[in-house]
Design a protein around this motif. Structure first.
Motif, PDB file in Angstrom:
ATOM      1  N   ILE A 478      19.511  20.451 -14.718  1.00 46.14           N
ATOM      2  CA  ILE A 478      18.578  20.038 -15.768  1.00 46.14           C
ATOM      3  C   ILE A 478      18.102  21.279 -16.515  1.00 46.14           C
ATOM      4  O   ILE A 478      17.683  22.267 -15.904  1.00 46.14           O
ATOM      5  CB  ILE A 478      17.370  19.276 -15.191  1.00 46.14           C
ATOM      6  CG1 ILE A 478      17.843  17.991 -14.502  1.00 46.14           C
ATOM      7  CG2 ILE A 478      16.365  18.949 -16.290  1.00 46.14           C
ATOM      8  CD1 ILE A 478      16.723  17.210 -13.833  1.00 46.14           C
ATOM      9  N   PHE A 479      18.150  21.213 -17.845  1.00 47.45           N
ATOM     10  CA  PHE A 479      17.736  22.326 -18.693  1.00 47.45           C
ATOM     11  C   PHE A 479      16.564  21.879 -19.563  1.00 47.45           C
ATOM     12  O   PHE A 479      16.601  20.802 -20.167  1.00 47.45           O
ATOM     13  CB  PHE A 479      18.892  22.769 -19.587  1.00 47.45           C
ATOM     14  CG  PHE A 479      20.100  23.239 -18.826  1.00 47.45           C
ATOM     15  CD1 PHE A 479      20.285  24.586 -18.553  1.00 47.45           C
ATOM     16  CD2 PHE A 479      21.050  22.324 -18.378  1.00 47.45           C
ATOM     17  CE1 PHE A 479      21.399  25.018 -17.856  1.00 47.45           C
ATOM     18  CE2 PHE A 479      22.162  22.750 -17.677  1.00 47.45           C
ATOM     19  CZ  PHE A 479      22.339  24.100 -17.409  1.00 47.45           C
ATOM     20  N   SER A 480      15.539  22.710 -19.627  1.00 46.55           N
ATOM     21  CA  SER A 480      14.381  22.415 -20.472  1.00 46.55           C
ATOM     22  C   SER A 480      14.297  23.430 -21.598  1.00 46.55           C
ATOM     23  O   SER A 480      14.830  24.544 -21.493  1.00 46.55           O
ATOM     24  CB  SER A 480      13.092  22.435 -19.646  1.00 46.55           C
ATOM     25  OG  SER A 480      12.900  23.698 -19.034  1.00 46.55           O
ATOM     26  N   THR A 511      18.029  26.196 -11.050  1.00 45.09           N
ATOM     27  CA  THR A 511      18.281  27.527 -10.489  1.00 45.09           C
ATOM     28  C   THR A 511      17.250  28.569 -10.903  1.00 45.09           C
ATOM     29  O   THR A 511      17.144  29.606 -10.254  1.00 45.09           O
ATOM     30  CB  THR A 511      19.669  28.033 -10.929  1.00 45.09           C
ATOM     31  OG1 THR A 511      19.671  28.218 -12.352  1.00 45.09           O
ATOM     32  CG2 THR A 511      20.759  27.023 -10.553  1.00 45.09           C
ATOM     33  N   GLY A 512      16.532  28.330 -11.999  1.00 40.12           N
ATOM     34  CA  GLY A 512      15.593  29.319 -12.500  1.00 40.12           C
ATOM     35  C   GLY A 512      16.197  30.289 -13.495  1.00 40.12           C
ATOM     36  O   GLY A 512      15.477  31.095 -14.096  1.00 40.12           O
ATOM     37  N   ALA A 513      17.511  30.257 -13.696  1.00 41.82           N
ATOM     38  CA  ALA A 513      18.142  31.119 -14.708  1.00 41.82           C
ATOM     39  C   ALA A 513      17.688  30.662 -16.089  1.00 41.82           C
ATOM     40  O   ALA A 513      17.399  29.484 -16.309  1.00 41.82           O
ATOM     41  CB  ALA A 513      19.657  31.041 -14.590  1.00 41.82           C
ATOM     42  N   ARG A 514      17.650  31.595 -17.030  1.00 42.57           N
ATOM     43  CA  ARG A 514      17.175  31.220 -18.366  1.00 42.57           C
ATOM     44  C   ARG A 514      17.904  32.018 -19.442  1.00 42.57           C
ATOM     45  O   ARG A 514      18.454  33.091 -19.186  1.00 42.57           O
ATOM     46  CB  ARG A 514      15.668  31.429 -18.488  1.00 42.57           C
ATOM     47  CG  ARG A 514      15.209  32.850 -18.327  1.00 42.57           C
ATOM     48  CD  ARG A 514      13.690  32.970 -18.263  1.00 42.57           C
ATOM     49  NE  ARG A 514      13.268  34.331 -17.981  1.00 42.57           N
ATOM     50  CZ  ARG A 514      13.018  35.243 -18.898  1.00 42.57           C
ATOM     51  NH1 ARG A 514      13.136  34.940 -20.186  1.00 42.57           N
ATOM     52  NH2 ARG A 514      12.637  36.461 -18.562  1.00 42.57           N
ATOM     53  N   LEU A 515      17.866  31.457 -20.633  1.00 43.13           N
ATOM     54  CA  LEU A 515      18.423  32.100 -21.821  1.00 43.13           C
ATOM     55  C   LEU A 515      17.306  32.223 -22.837  1.00 43.13           C
ATOM     56  O   LEU A 515      16.742  31.214 -23.273  1.00 43.13           O
ATOM     57  CB  LEU A 515      19.575  31.260 -22.384  1.00 43.13           C
ATOM     58  CG  LEU A 515      20.123  31.649 -23.761  1.00 43.13           C
ATOM     59  CD1 LEU A 515      20.698  33.059 -23.734  1.00 43.13           C
ATOM     60  CD2 LEU A 515      21.188  30.656 -24.215  1.00 43.13           C
ATOM     61  N   ALA A 516      16.943  33.442 -23.197  1.00 46.65           N
ATOM     62  CA  ALA A 516      15.878  33.699 -24.166  1.00 46.65           C
ATOM     63  C   ALA A 516      16.512  34.172 -25.476  1.00 46.65           C
ATOM     64  O   ALA A 516      17.176  35.208 -25.512  1.00 46.65           O
ATOM     65  CB  ALA A 516      14.907  34.755 -23.643  1.00 46.65           C
ATOM     66  N   VAL A 538      20.773  36.530 -21.404  1.00 50.50           N
ATOM     67  CA  VAL A 538      20.800  35.612 -20.266  1.00 50.50           C
ATOM     68  C   VAL A 538      20.188  36.338 -19.077  1.00 50.50           C
ATOM     69  O   VAL A 538      20.535  37.500 -18.797  1.00 50.50           O
ATOM     70  CB  VAL A 538      22.247  35.187 -19.938  1.00 50.50           C
ATOM     71  CG1 VAL A 538      22.274  34.333 -18.674  1.00 50.50           C
ATOM     72  CG2 VAL A 538      22.853  34.420 -21.107  1.00 50.50           C
ATOM     73  N   TYR A 539      19.273  35.673 -18.387  1.00 48.63           N
ATOM     74  CA  TYR A 539      18.622  36.241 -17.209  1.00 48.63           C
ATOM     75  C   TYR A 539      18.960  35.381 -15.988  1.00 48.63           C
ATOM     76  O   TYR A 539      18.945  34.144 -16.075  1.00 48.63           O
ATOM     77  CB  TYR A 539      17.108  36.279 -17.381  1.00 48.63           C
ATOM     78  CG  TYR A 539      16.632  37.145 -18.531  1.00 48.63           C
ATOM     79  CD1 TYR A 539      16.282  38.475 -18.329  1.00 48.63           C
ATOM     80  CD2 TYR A 539      16.529  36.623 -19.815  1.00 48.63           C
ATOM     81  CE1 TYR A 539      15.838  39.275 -19.384  1.00 48.63           C
ATOM     82  CE2 TYR A 539      16.085  37.407 -20.879  1.00 48.63           C
ATOM     83  CZ  TYR A 539      15.743  38.727 -20.648  1.00 48.63           C
ATOM     84  OH  TYR A 539      15.301  39.493 -21.703  1.00 48.63           O
ATOM     85  N   ASN A 540      19.269  36.017 -14.869  1.00 44.33           N
ATOM     86  CA  ASN A 540      19.507  35.254 -13.643  1.00 44.33           C
ATOM     87  C   ASN A 540      18.184  34.848 -13.014  1.00 44.33           C
ATOM     88  O   ASN A 540      17.104  35.119 -13.566  1.00 44.33           O
ATOM     89  CB  ASN A 540      20.388  36.035 -12.670  1.00 44.33           C
ATOM     90  CG  ASN A 540      19.732  37.354 -12.235  1.00 44.33           C
ATOM     91  OD1 ASN A 540      18.517  37.526 -12.326  1.00 44.33           O
ATOM     92  ND2 ASN A 540      20.554  38.286 -11.768  1.00 44.33           N
ATOM     93  N   ASN A 541      18.237  34.211 -11.855  1.00 49.68           N
ATOM     94  CA  ASN A 541      17.003  33.703 -11.232  1.00 49.68           C
ATOM     95  C   ASN A 541      16.106  34.809 -10.694  1.00 49.68           C
ATOM     96  O   ASN A 541      14.975  34.547 -10.270  1.00 49.68           O
ATOM     97  CB  ASN A 541      17.333  32.707 -10.117  1.00 49.68           C
ATOM     98  CG  ASN A 541      18.273  33.298  -9.068  1.00 49.68           C
ATOM     99  OD1 ASN A 541      18.583  34.499  -9.087  1.00 49.68           O
ATOM    100  ND2 ASN A 541      18.723  32.460  -8.152  1.00 49.68           N
ATOM    101  N   LYS A 542      16.579  36.063 -10.760  1.00 45.37           N
ATOM    102  CA  LYS A 542      15.745  37.198 -10.362  1.00 45.37           C
ATOM    103  C   LYS A 542      15.131  37.895 -11.575  1.00 45.37           C
ATOM    104  O   LYS A 542      14.428  38.890 -11.425  1.00 45.37           O
ATOM    105  CB  LYS A 542      16.586  38.201  -9.567  1.00 45.37           C
ATOM    106  CG  LYS A 542      17.132  37.648  -8.261  1.00 45.37           C
ATOM    107  CD  LYS A 542      17.972  38.693  -7.533  1.00 45.37           C
ATOM    108  CE  LYS A 542      18.546  38.142  -6.246  1.00 45.37           C
ATOM    109  NZ  LYS A 542      19.387  39.144  -5.528  1.00 45.37           N
ATOM    110  N   GLY A 543      15.408  37.364 -12.766  1.00 42.12           N
ATOM    111  CA  GLY A 543      14.875  37.965 -13.974  1.00 42.12           C
ATOM    112  C   GLY A 543      15.678  39.133 -14.492  1.00 42.12           C
ATOM    113  O   GLY A 543      15.223  39.864 -15.378  1.00 42.12           O
TER     114      GLY A 543
END
Length: 705
Positions: A478-480, A511-516, A538-543
C-alpha cells in the motif's frame, strides 16, 4: 532530397531495377493529409540507400528519399518506421513483425555510426529500443551559445544598473541629478540594445532548430514539443521519443538517458512487442490501390481511439465566454473561502471537479500495472511515483479557468471496456467540498478523497490539497501520497500559468521506504524553460538515499540506473494541436464529458455528463449556461433547506465512513458498490436500466424562476 540520383515521379518502380534493389515489399504508408489514415504502398530500397514508394510495382514512383542524409525513427512496439529528409516524410507501418525487423535492419545499415568526435549529435530512441535517428546539432548549439552570451551580458548590465541605483540612493524614484540621468540613460540604452540583439538571435535559433531537427511526427505538434525541451543554456532536453545518447560531458537537470541505451537493449519492464497495432492498421488501410496520397480527407472527422472506444479529438465549440479578471473577483472576496463563492460561468471549463479527478488516471493503467508486476521494490516505488507525477501533466496548458464545483450527490464514472480502468467519483460533502474517488485496474486499486483549501497572495492564488490517496497492489503493498501546492500565477498582469511547487512524497506503508520528489519553482531569468522541473530521491526504510529521480511533471519522469544513465518510466502523450482553443485539454480530457451511444442508456442520472449548464458551456452557449447554472444551484439550495428543516442528514450513494474514520471508503452501507450495480444495469439492458438504478436523486433539476 526529393529527386536523388536523377529519380523523379516519372520513373516507374520497374526503372529502379537497374539501381540494384536491396529490399522491397508492401507496407502501409500514412497519407499526407490529416485524418486520412494509411494506404497500402510498394516500397523499394536500393543498395545506394534510395528509398522509394509507389501504388504498385508497375506504377510510377511517388517520392524518394536518400537514407544516408535522412533521419529515421522506428518503434518496435507499434511496428512503425518514420523517415524524414527535411523535404519529404514517410510514415510507414509494417504489415507484420517480420517485415518490421527486415526493414529496420536494412535501413539501419545506412545510418552513420556514432564516433567520439560527434560531440553534438543526438540519437533518438522510441519507447522500446535504441534506434536510428542521428541529427547534427552543432549549428543549434552555436546559435544557442550566442543567446547565452547575450543573456549573461544582460544580467551583468542589469546588476550594474541596480548597483548604481543603490549607490545613488535611488530606491524607486529617479533623483533629479543631471549626471545620474545621463548615466542611467546610457545603461538603459545598452540594455535595450542587448535585448534587441537577443530577439534577433532567438529568431536565428528558431530557424536553425526548425531546419535541423526533423519533423517526424506531424508538423507543428512535434516541433513545438521539441522547442519546449531546448533549454535556455543550449542543452537539448529529453524529447517525447527519448534521447538515448548525448556524447558530451556536461550535465543538466533536463537531460535524460535511457538505461542500457548503449547496448541497444530494450528498457526494462517495457511491454512485450505486439503486432496488434499493425494488424489493426492493416484493416483500416484504404481498399483502393489507386487512392492518391493527396486525396482530401474528411474535415469534420473528430474521432480518436481512446481505450477500446472512439472518442472525439476536439470539443463542440472553442473556448467560450469573455475572460473575466480572477484578480477582481478575489479582491472583492478577500479572506473568504472561494468554494463558497458563486463564480460566473466564464470562470469555468466544461469539466467538473469529479472529471478533473479522473484526469489523474490517464496513465494509471500502464504504470500501476507495471508496478504490480515488478518485484524490484525501488522500481515499484518509482513507478507509483511516476503515476503521481503524471497526474499533473494534463494541467500544463491550464491557466485561469476552473472546473465546475459538483452538486452534492453528483457522480462521474470512467469505464473502459478493456477492463484496465474503472473509476468512480462522488461529491460526498458540500461544504467544504469533498470528492471521494475509487479506481481499479489489472492488479491494483486506488482510493481516497480530496478537498482544496486556498490562499490569495496578491499576484498568485495558492491551491492547497487536503485529503488522502492510497494505491494498493495485488500483493498487499500500500502506497500513500502527500501532494504539493499548486499556484495560479500572474493574476494581476502577464501570461497566466499554473505551477506546482513543493514536495510530493510517496510512502510504501508496508515497508517504510519512500520517494520524495521536489516540484521546483521556476525562476525569473529562466522563464518557461525553468518551470515544471521535478527531482528527488528514493529512501529505504532506514532513511538512506538509494537512487535519484528527475524529470518534468508536464513531460516525463526517469529513474537513475547508474552514474550517467537514466531510465524513462513515463512520458506524456502529445498535446492536441488545437488544445489552446479547447481550454488546454488533452485528448483524454476531451473524451471525459462526451456521451457515446454505447454508454448513454446506462448512465445514472447523477453523472456529470448530464449536467445541463456544463453541457451548454461545452457547446458554446454561454448565456444559457449562466442561466442554467443559477437555476441548478438554486434548486440545490432548496433541497438543502428542506433536508435541514426535516432534520435529515445527507448520506452519499456510493461511499461511507467507518466510525470516526476521516477517510471515505468505497461502497455504501449494506455492501452496495457502484460497479456491481452498474453490471446489473448493463445486464438488464437499456429499457430497464433506469429501474435497476433505482430511486436516484434528480440533482440536475432546475429551480423554477
Amino acid at each position: 532530397m526529393g529527386n536523388p540520383k536523377g529519380l523523379n515521379k516519372s520513373n516507374s518502380q520497374a526503372d529502379i531495377k537497374s539501381l540494384n534493389i536491396l529490399h522491397e515489399g508492401w507496407v502501409l504508408k500514412k497519407k499526407r493529409k490529416k485524418m486520412q489514415g494509411y494506404a497500402k504502398r510498394y516500397l523499394i530500397l536500393t543498395k545506394e540507400g534510395i528509398l522509394t514508394y509507389s501504388i504498385s510495382p508497375d506504377k510510377p514512383t511517388r517520392d524518394s528519399i536518400e537514407i544516408p542524409h535522412a533521419s529515421v525513427i522506428s518503434s518496435q512496439h507499434h511496428g512503425t518506421i518514420h523517415v524524414d529528409s527535411g523535404s519529404s516524410v514517410f510514415h510507414l507501418k509494417m504489415l507484420n513483425p517480420q517485415d518490421f525487423s527486415a526493414w529496420r535492419s536494412q535501413l539501419k545499415s545506412f545510418i552513420p555510426e556514432r564516433s567520439s568526435g560527434q560531440a553534438r549529435r543526438i540519437y533518438v530512441v522510441t519507447d522500446d529500443s535504441t534506434d536510428l535517428m542521428s541529427v547534427d546539432l552543432n549549428p543549434l548549439f552555436t546559435a544557442s551559445d550566442s543567446m547565452n552570451r547575450l543573456v549573461a551580458e544582460i544580467k551583468k548590465q542589469s546588476a550594474l544598473l541596480a548597483r548604481k541605483r543603490a549607490e545613488k540612493g535611488v530606491t524607486g524614484e529617479v533623483l533629479n541629478m543631471f549626471s545620474w540621468k545621463n548615466e542611467e540613460a546610457e545603461l538603459n540604452a545598452t540594455l535595450q540594445t542587448l535585448i534587441d540583439s537577443l530577439a534577433a538571435e532567438h529568431a536565428n535559433f528558431q530557424h536553425v532548430l526548425e531546419s535541423r531537427v526533423p519533423r517526424v511526427f506531424g508538423g507543428e505538434g512535434m516541433m513545438s514539443s521539441i522547442k519546449s525541451r531546448v533549454q535556455g543554456d543550449g542543452r537539448y532536453a529529453q524529447s517525447r521519443h527519448s534521447i538515448s545518447s548525448f556524447a558530451t560531458n556536461f550535465e543538466d537537470d533536463a537531460i535524460f538517458y535511457d538505461a542500457d541505451a548503449a547496448d541497444n537493449t530494450d528498457i526494462a519492464d517495457e511491454p512485450e512487442t505486439s503486432s496488434r497495432d499493425v494488424s489493426s492498421a492493416a484493416s483500416d488501410a484504404s481498399a483502393s490501390e489507386e487512392g492518391d496520397d493527396d486525396d482530401s480527407g474528411d474535415e469534420n472527422a473528430t474521432e480518436k481511439g481512446v481505450g477500446n472506444g472512439k472518442f472525439r479529438t476536439r470539443l463542440p465549440a472553442k473556448v467560450s465566454g469573455d475572460e473575466v479578471s480572477l484578480f477582481s473577483m478575489l479582491k472583492k472576496n478577500v479572506g473568504k473561502d472561494l468554494s463558497t463563492i458563486s463564480f460566473p460561468v466564464s470562470f469555468n471549463c466544461p469539466l467538473s471537479l469529479l472529471q478533473a479527478a479522473a484526469e489523474e488516471y490517464e496513465y494509471a493503467p500502464k504504470l500501476l500495472e507495471r508496478a504490480g508486476k515488478t518485484e524490484d521494490w525501488i522500481q515499484r516505488l518509482c513507478l507509483v511515483g511516476a503515476w503521481a507525477v503524471s497526474s499533473y501533466s494534463s494541467t500544463k496548458l491550464r491557466a485561469s479557468r476552473k472546473p465546475f464545483n459538483p452538486l452534492l450527490g453528483e457522480t462521474f464514472e470512467l469505464y473502459r471496456n478493456d477492463g484496465k480502468l474503472k473509476f468512480i467519483a462522488e461529491k460526498v460533502v458540500h461544504q467544504p467540498p469533498v470528492v471521494a474517488t475509487y479506481a481499479e485496474g489489472n492488479g491494483w486499486k486506488a482510493y481516497g478523497c480530496n478537498s482544496v483549501k486556498n490562499k490569495f497572495w496578491g499576484k498568485s492564488l495558492e491551491l492547497i490539497p487536503d485529503g488522502s490517496l492510497k494505491v494498493e497492489l495485488a500483493d498487499g503493498d500500500i502506497f500513500s501520497f502527500k501532494k504539493p501546492s499548486s499556484f495560479m500565477r500572474n493574476l494581476l498582469a502577464g501570461n497566466k500559468y499554473l505551477e506546482h511547487v513543493g514536495e510530493l512524497t510517496v510512502t510504501n506503508e508496508s515497508t517504510g521506504a519512500r520517494l520524495a520528489i521536489d516540484f521546483k519553482e521556476g525562476n525569473m531569468w529562466g522563464g518557461s524553460s525553468s518551470r515544471n522541473l521535478v527531482a528527488g530521491f528514493v529512501y529505504n526504510n532506514k532513511g538512506e538515499k538509494v537512487t535519484e529521480v528527475k524529470g518534468r511533471w508536464s513531460d516525463n519522469f526517469a529513474i537513475q540506473k547508474d552514474k550517467e544513465n537514466y531510465q524513462v518510466l513515463w512520458e506524456a502523450n502529445e498535446m492536441p494541436p488545437n488544445s489552446q482553443d479547447h481550454y488546454g485539454f488533452t485528448y483524454f480530457a476531451m473524451s471525459l464529458n462526451e456521451i457515446t451511444k454505447d454508454m448513454e442508456p446506462f448512465l445514472p442520472c447523477t453523472d456529470s455528463r448530464l449536467r445541463p449548464d456544463q453541457r451548454a458551456l461545452e457547446e458554446g452557449k454561454v448565456d444559457e449556461a449562466e442561466e442554467t447554472k443559477l437555476a441548478v444551484e438554486g434548486a440545490q439550495r432548496e433541497r438543502r433547506k428542506k433536508r435541514e428543516a426535516e432534520g435529515k442528514v445527507y448520506k452519499p450513494l456510493w461511499f461511507h465512513k467507518q466510525n470516526d474514520d476521516v477517510e471515505w471508503q468505497y461502497g455504501a452501507p449494506g455492501g452496495h458498490e457502484y460497479f456491481k450495480k452498474r453490471a446489473e444495469v448493463v445486464d438488464a439492458g437499456p429499457k430497464k436500466a433506469k429501474d435497476v438504478w433505482g430511486d436516484l436523486p434528480e440533482i440536475f433539476t432546475m429551480q423554477k424562476s
